[in-house]
Enzyme design. Structure first.
Site, mmCIF file in Angstrom:
data_model
loop_
_atom_site.group_PDB
_atom_site.id
_atom_site.type_symbol
_atom_site.label_atom_id
_atom_site.label_comp_id
_atom_site.label_asym_id
_atom_site.label_seq_id
_atom_site.Cartn_x
_atom_site.Cartn_y
_atom_site.Cartn_z
ATOM 1 N N GLU A 142 0.812 -1.319 0.070
ATOM 2 C CA GLU A 142 -0.062 -0.183 0.009
ATOM 3 C C GLU A 142 1.074 1.094 -0.009
ATOM 4 O O GLU A 142 1.948 1.268 0.638
ATOM 5 C CB GLU A 142 -0.798 0.059 1.057
ATOM 6 C CG GLU A 142 -1.710 1.447 1.428
ATOM 7 C CD GLU A 142 -2.387 1.319 2.636
ATOM 8 O OE1 GLU A 142 -3.202 0.259 3.246
ATOM 9 O OE2 GLU A 142 -2.753 2.577 3.049
ATOM 10 N N GLU A 147 -1.873 11.371 3.606
ATOM 11 C CA GLU A 147 -3.061 11.287 4.842
ATOM 12 C C GLU A 147 -2.737 12.383 5.618
ATOM 13 O O GLU A 147 -1.884 12.824 6.085
ATOM 14 C CB GLU A 147 -2.787 9.829 5.516
ATOM 15 C CG GLU A 147 -3.028 8.700 4.853
ATOM 16 C CD GLU A 147 -2.926 7.464 5.513
ATOM 17 O OE1 GLU A 147 -3.829 6.582 6.119
ATOM 18 O OE2 GLU A 147 -1.702 7.068 5.984
#
Length: 554
Positions: A142, A147
């Site tokens: 991933e 974020e």
């Protein structure tokens, strides 16, 4: 005329050689825009973006595909988190992804985004693997391009997760953060530049973290496969906690654009890699490069019905698969792309796990505990099977589940579902079921006690109505070890179109049988989508060398 010395000639030779190598390397490193969504249309393009539906992880939202939660406003995509009662949850939001339309291996992937403020939110721009070549998360990796836990007003995190580096089974993910004081009030460009050697993380072209390929195994570098893009706005969860009185709703994540840049050598064909006999109007595309020329070829009895001289074609398939081939020529050179397509009677995609875990879903519900992994060590056919180790039983059989969804049923039609399975332990039980994906109506069900040899199990039923169904294998009722391979979901009509399995050799030589009887001598193998036989001694009888399949119903 003055004659050049040998030394001068050598110097000129090496100079021109250097220029040639430099220009070649410059071409290899050139990134050009191969795809974008500028969000200039009136609505979200659903041919590109799919939506996650339902709750996820430890968050407190319910994801929807409603306009309330995702829409285009003034040329920007808005993902909107709302405080409302919906499907038993108090908050809604949206997650968009290119999972079933577009994916990329290597290049620069960027988006211009303005982030929501106030506590309790985690907007994210990230990548997941399309094929899951090494297994489910975190085995296949991933990449979190951006974020932003909104409790940390200025913090932007860039992170990678792998089997070796994750919060649950490894030594923690690898990443870093950068402080952007106006991330919640201004747009910024968040990007990664990804090569076979490293992944660099940027905000507004300022690099703040690099993850390097250690040239080990896939547990540390699974980033040698295509990934797809995800945009979402999460509400709550362990990172930021639940929303508080200080949390402002609606919370809005705004995306001005998403763009992908690649070296054209790294570009690829996008489209369906598994389809059924006689499928029509199946699209395939390569990057749309200004001024480029395109030509396409399709295998067997397939036909291009639109777009043959453009970057995108539509294909009507027959009963044979093989490689879709695109050739592109532009000012920088000639490029050829090949894309294998499996065409069969099987509605299930990647039915034997030869493309990792793509199209398959796993679920583990508390208090159950289980490991799912691909294994080459014990297979029925092909290179891989799926191994499931149920370590702790759940409260329900479906607390450990393998499934493939979105199987479209037609009212009154007969269907056959089957799979091969085994267990090294005695009395290992499981439940196989076909259910309605929406209201969970049960269409077919079988309780099975496995043996320690590969055995095929089958379910037959007639669909009572048009519906979307799921093929589920439930293993949560007991502890045990399970192997699975070669799933099928089909109809008699599809099966009867061609009872020969792997007629186009897209799955290699399985299940074809090649046999020689002394004194005949010959060798056979699949080469370029064909089975090639080389005979050094023809033997005494015609049947001294034979090639075929068994098991037909006439």
């Amino acid at each position: 005329m003055k004659l050049q010395s040998k030394k001068e000639c050598l110097l000129k030779f090496y100079f021109f050689l250097f220029i040639l190598i430099y220009l070649s390397d410059l071409k290899a490193q050139t990134l050009i825009q191969v795809w974008s969504d500028e969000f200039n249309g009136p609505t979200i393009d659903h041919s590109i973006w799919d939506f996650e539906i339902g709750p996820t992880n430890d968050n407190v939202h319910y994801y929807t595909d409603r306009l309330n939660n995702a829409k285009i406003v003034d040329g920007k995509l808005q993902i909107i988190a709302l405080k409302e009662s919906y499907q038993g949850f108090n908050y809604t939001s949206a997650l968009l992804m290119t999972k079933n339309s577009m994916n990329w291996k290597y290049g620069r992937i960027e988006a211009r985004i303005k982030l929501p403020g106030t506590p309790g939110f985690v907007p994210a721009f990230w990548l997941l693997p399309s094929d899951g070549r090494y297994g489910w998360w975190p085995q296949s990796g991933e990449t979190d391009i951006m974020e932003h836990p909104s409790n940390e007003v200025t913090s932007i995190y860039g992170t990678v997760h792998t089997q070796a580096y994750n919060s649950f089974t490894g030594s923690g993910p690898r990443g870093d953060l950068i402080h952007i004081p106006d991330a919640e009030t201004q747009f910024h460009i968040y990007a990664v530049e990804w090569t076979s050697e490293q992944i660099d993380f940027y905000v507004d072209n300022q690099k703040y973290f690099t993850f390097n390929n250690d040239h080990g195994a896939s547990d540390t570098w699974p980033f040698n496969q295509p990934f797809y893009i995800i945009l979402n706005l999460a509400v709550g969860g362990g990172w930021v906690g639940n929303p508080t009185s200080a949390s402002v709703f609606p919370a809005v994540m705004e995306i001005d654009y998403v763009r992908v840049y690649q070296n054209l050598n790294d570009a690829a064909i996008n489209g369906a890699d598994f389809t059924t006999y006689n499928s029509q109007s199946i699209p395939y595309s390569v990057p749309n490069i200004s001024g480029a020329g395109y030509s396409w070829n399709v295998p067997g009895d397939a036909q291009i019905i639109a777009g043959s001289n453009t970057n995108k074609i539509d294909v009507d398939w027959g009963i044979f698969g093989g490689d879709v081939v695109a050739e592109m020529t532009d000012g920088s050179g000639y490029y050829k792309y090949q894309y294998p397509v499996k065409v069969s009677y099987n509605y299930l995609k990647n039915a034997g796990f030869e493309k990792g875990v793509r199209y398959w879903n796993k679920a583990i519900g508390y208090p159950a505990a289980a490991d799912f992994s691909l294994t080459p060590n014990d297979v029925h056919e092909g290179s891989f099977s799926l191994y499931v180790d149920v370590k702790t039983a759940g409260s329900n059989p479906w607390d450990v589940q393998l499934s493939q969804r979105n199987l479209m049923l037609n009212a009154g039609k007969q269907y056959r579902a089957s799979f091969w399975a085994k267990s090294p332990a005695t009395n290992s039980t499981l439940n196989a079921a076909i259910i309605n994906s929406t209201n969970y109506t049960l269409y077919a069900n079988k309780s099975i006690i496995l043996t320690n040899t590969w055995t095929q199990y089958e379910l037959n039923f007639a669909a009572p109505s048009n519906a979307s169904a799921s093929f589920n294998i439930d293993m949560g009722g007991h502890t045990g070890n399970f192997y699975f391979d070669n799933f099928v979901f089909t109809t008699p009509e599809l099966t009867n179109l061609n009872q020969i399995v792997n007629a186009d050799f897209t799955d290699g030589s399985t299940p074809w049988v090649f046999t020689t009887y002394s004194p005949a001598q010959a060798n056979g193998s699949v080469q370029n989508g064909e089975y090639a036989i080389s005979i050094s001694n023809g033997g005494t009888y015609p049947w001294g060398i034979n090639f075929g399949q068994i098991g037909f119903f006439i």
